[in-house]
Scaffold this active site. Structure first.
Site, mmCIF file in Angstrom:
data_model
loop_
_atom_site.group_PDB
_atom_site.id
_atom_site.type_symbol
_atom_site.label_atom_id
_atom_site.label_comp_id
_atom_site.label_asym_id
_atom_site.label_seq_id
_atom_site.Cartn_x
_atom_site.Cartn_y
_atom_site.Cartn_z
ATOM 1 N N LYS A 77 66.868 36.815 2.430
ATOM 2 C CA LYS A 77 66.728 37.170 0.922
ATOM 3 C C LYS A 77 65.480 37.360 0.507
ATOM 4 O O LYS A 77 64.402 36.407 0.724
ATOM 5 C CB LYS A 77 67.887 36.636 0.151
ATOM 6 C CG LYS A 77 67.380 35.220 -0.320
ATOM 7 C CD LYS A 77 66.636 34.779 -1.570
ATOM 8 C CE LYS A 77 66.266 33.290 -1.536
ATOM 9 N NZ LYS A 77 64.643 33.266 -2.096
ATOM 10 N N VAL A 85 60.340 30.417 8.677
ATOM 11 C CA VAL A 85 60.938 29.029 8.148
ATOM 12 C C VAL A 85 59.967 28.531 6.978
ATOM 13 O O VAL A 85 58.666 28.552 6.974
ATOM 14 C CB VAL A 85 60.858 27.964 9.318
ATOM 15 C CG1 VAL A 85 61.281 26.634 8.699
ATOM 16 C CG2 VAL A 85 61.693 28.344 10.440
ATOM 17 N N GLY A 100 66.090 31.243 4.733
ATOM 18 C CA GLY A 100 66.653 31.568 6.259
ATOM 19 C C GLY A 100 67.814 30.489 6.472
ATOM 20 O O GLY A 100 68.539 30.832 7.390
ATOM 21 N N GLY A 101 67.202 29.227 6.340
ATOM 22 C CA GLY A 101 68.374 28.152 6.687
ATOM 23 C C GLY A 101 69.544 28.297 5.846
ATOM 24 O O GLY A 101 70.517 28.124 6.669
ATOM 25 N N SER A 102 69.491 28.595 4.559
ATOM 26 C CA SER A 102 70.835 28.728 3.938
ATOM 27 C C SER A 102 71.670 30.131 4.429
ATOM 28 O O SER A 102 72.904 29.999 4.686
ATOM 29 C CB SER A 102 70.553 29.191 2.424
ATOM 30 O OG SER A 102 69.693 28.212 2.038
ATOM 31 N N ASP A 116 71.367 28.044 -2.297
ATOM 32 C CA ASP A 116 71.550 29.455 -2.003
ATOM 33 C C ASP A 116 72.638 29.792 -1.001
ATOM 34 O O ASP A 116 72.871 31.099 -0.774
ATOM 35 C CB ASP A 116 70.118 30.010 -1.434
ATOM 36 C CG ASP A 116 69.067 29.892 -2.311
ATOM 37 O OD1 ASP A 116 69.184 30.138 -3.483
ATOM 38 O OD2 ASP A 116 67.765 30.062 -1.925
HETATM 39 P P1 ATP Z 1 64.657 28.762 0.392
HETATM 40 O O1 ATP Z 1 64.078 30.170 0.173
HETATM 41 O O2 ATP Z 1 66.081 28.543 0.282
HETATM 42 O O3 ATP Z 1 63.776 27.711 -0.136
HETATM 43 P P2 ATP Z 1 63.146 28.512 2.669
HETATM 44 O O4 ATP Z 1 62.987 29.711 3.232
HETATM 45 O O5 ATP Z 1 62.106 28.171 1.941
HETATM 46 O O6 ATP Z 1 64.440 28.447 1.927
HETATM 47 P P3 ATP Z 1 64.177 27.544 5.034
HETATM 48 O O7 ATP Z 1 63.510 28.309 6.059
HETATM 49 O O8 ATP Z 1 65.637 27.795 4.759
HETATM 50 O O9 ATP Z 1 63.190 27.532 3.870
HETATM 51 O O10 ATP Z 1 64.071 26.018 5.866
HETATM 52 C C1 ATP Z 1 63.450 24.790 5.299
HETATM 53 C C2 ATP Z 1 63.705 23.686 6.014
HETATM 54 O O11 ATP Z 1 64.891 23.432 6.230
HETATM 55 C C3 ATP Z 1 62.643 23.582 6.922
HETATM 56 O O12 ATP Z 1 61.796 22.647 6.736
HETATM 57 C C4 ATP Z 1 63.662 23.286 8.127
HETATM 58 O O13 ATP Z 1 63.133 22.405 9.116
HETATM 59 C C5 ATP Z 1 65.000 23.046 7.690
HETATM 60 N N1 ATP Z 1 66.023 23.496 8.315
HETATM 61 C C6 ATP Z 1 66.981 23.065 8.737
HETATM 62 N N2 ATP Z 1 67.946 24.016 9.549
HETATM 63 C C7 ATP Z 1 67.132 25.123 9.359
HETATM 64 C C8 ATP Z 1 67.576 26.531 10.113
HETATM 65 N N3 ATP Z 1 68.797 26.748 10.326
HETATM 66 N N4 ATP Z 1 66.649 27.267 9.656
HETATM 67 C C9 ATP Z 1 65.492 27.228 9.147
HETATM 68 N N5 ATP Z 1 64.954 26.033 8.821
HETATM 69 C C10 ATP Z 1 66.118 24.971 8.779
#
Ligand code: ATP
Length: 288
Positions: A12, A97, A103-105, A138
């Site tokens: 997103k 990441v 991505g994780g959400s 999220d």
């Molecule tokens: P947001 O936009 O919600 O802040 P983000 O893009 O900043 O998300 P993510 O990529 O969702 O962050 O992940 C952040 C942390 O979550 C990372 O440090 C990672 O190690 C941990 N994590 C746990 N599971 C996952 C997963 N399936 N995919 C990505 N990261 C993950």
């Protein structure tokens, strides 16, 4: 009975992100326009007779234990519904990441949907969303997808019309920006310019891409742009290259730009891809 499940977990972006204040529980009260884009992870899931949760992924540094959000999602439903069987999950990750792209959400949301189907739990989308918020703010939106106004900590969702077609260029610089650092350093009472989220809702209702892009804004840039000048530099590069609007997504560091002109989008995308300070770049559209 379905034994396998495959799904694209979409990234997103925030077309607008405003912080209204800090709550007593430490969370921030937000107002955001959420939009899914065609950058995605591929998730494959399979029921296994042996109990337990197993994860495999193409990204070496991601946890495959209970710290993975996919694990948390599967575990939540297994405990609640006393599922005796197990699940194997393969994550083919492409979404950057810790990049502000949820991505994780989105992976967790895909797992909740997949578990619901495979184990025939009969949960409605709303019930899945209510459970999902326990994993992350999220997650409910990532179950819903599309275009939405998100309020509260991001869990109060109102669907909106999709924006008009355009090209989206995304670029994640090779810097690490912690979400905790960004929110921790945001001085809510000193926010000088709040984005016009209501105006963006109006622009979506009118189907006016130019108005939507003109109103793009993210208050969290006040923290990140001074600390990490590359974020501001990418925005400039996108705007100079013909973007209607460009901003940082979420707490960053990914920057994205909206282009009406496909050729200009491709040109900026190619420039960014060749920049050694940029780790990942994508040329995308709205999704699903
Ligand atoms: P947001 O936009 O919600 O802040 P983000 O893009 O900043 O998300 P993510 O990529 O969702 O962050 O992940 C952040 C942390 O979550 C990372 O440090 C990672 O190690 C941990 N994590 C746990 N599971 C996952 C997963 N399936 N995919 C990505 N990261 C993950």
């Amino acid at each position: 009975m379905i034994k396998e499940f495959r799904r694209k977990a979409l990234a997103k972006v925030n077309l607008g992100l405003d912080v209204l204040g800090k709550r007593e529980d430490g969370y921030h009260e937000l107002r955001m326009i959420m939009q899914t884009v065609s950058v995605f992870d591929r998730i494959y899931m399979k029921r296994t007779a042996a109990p337990g949760i197993r994860i495999r992924t193409n990204v070496g540094f991601l946890p495959v234990n209970e710290n993975n959000l996919m694990y948390k999602a599967a575990d939540l439903l297994m405990q609640r519904f006393q599922i005796g069987e197990g699940v194997f999950m393969d994550l083919d990750k492409h979404i950057p990441v810790a990049a502000g792209l949820a991505g994780g959400s989105s992976d967790a949301a895909a797992v909740l949907t997949g578990m619901n189907r495979m184990f025939e739990l009969g949960l409605s989308q709303q019930e899945l969303m209510d459970l999902g918020v326990r994993i992350g703010a999220d997650v409910p939106y990532c179950i819903m997808q599309g275009t939405a106004l998100a309020e509260g900590i991001g869990e109060k969702l109102t669907p909106l019309p999709s924006p008009p077609e355009c090209r989206i260029v995304l670029a994640k610089p090779g810097i690490h920006v912690s979400t905790k650092f960004v929110y921790g350093n945001l001085k809510v009472d000193q926010i000088s310019r709040h984005p016009d989220i209501d105006g963006q809702v109006e622009a979506l209702k009118k189907g006016d891409l130019k108005m939507l892009a003109d109103l793009m804004g993210n208050v969290l840039e006040q923290v990140t742009v001074s600390e990490y000048p590359k974020i501001g530099a990418i925005k400039e590069q996108m705007l100079e290259g013909g973007a209607l609007g460009a901003m940082m997504s979420g707490s960053g560091p990914t920057v994205f730009g909206l282009f009406e002109d496909e050729k200009k989008a491709e040109q900026v995308y190619r420039q960014l891809r060749e920049d050694p300070l940029i780790k990942q770049a994508f040329l995308a559209g709205w999704a699903p």
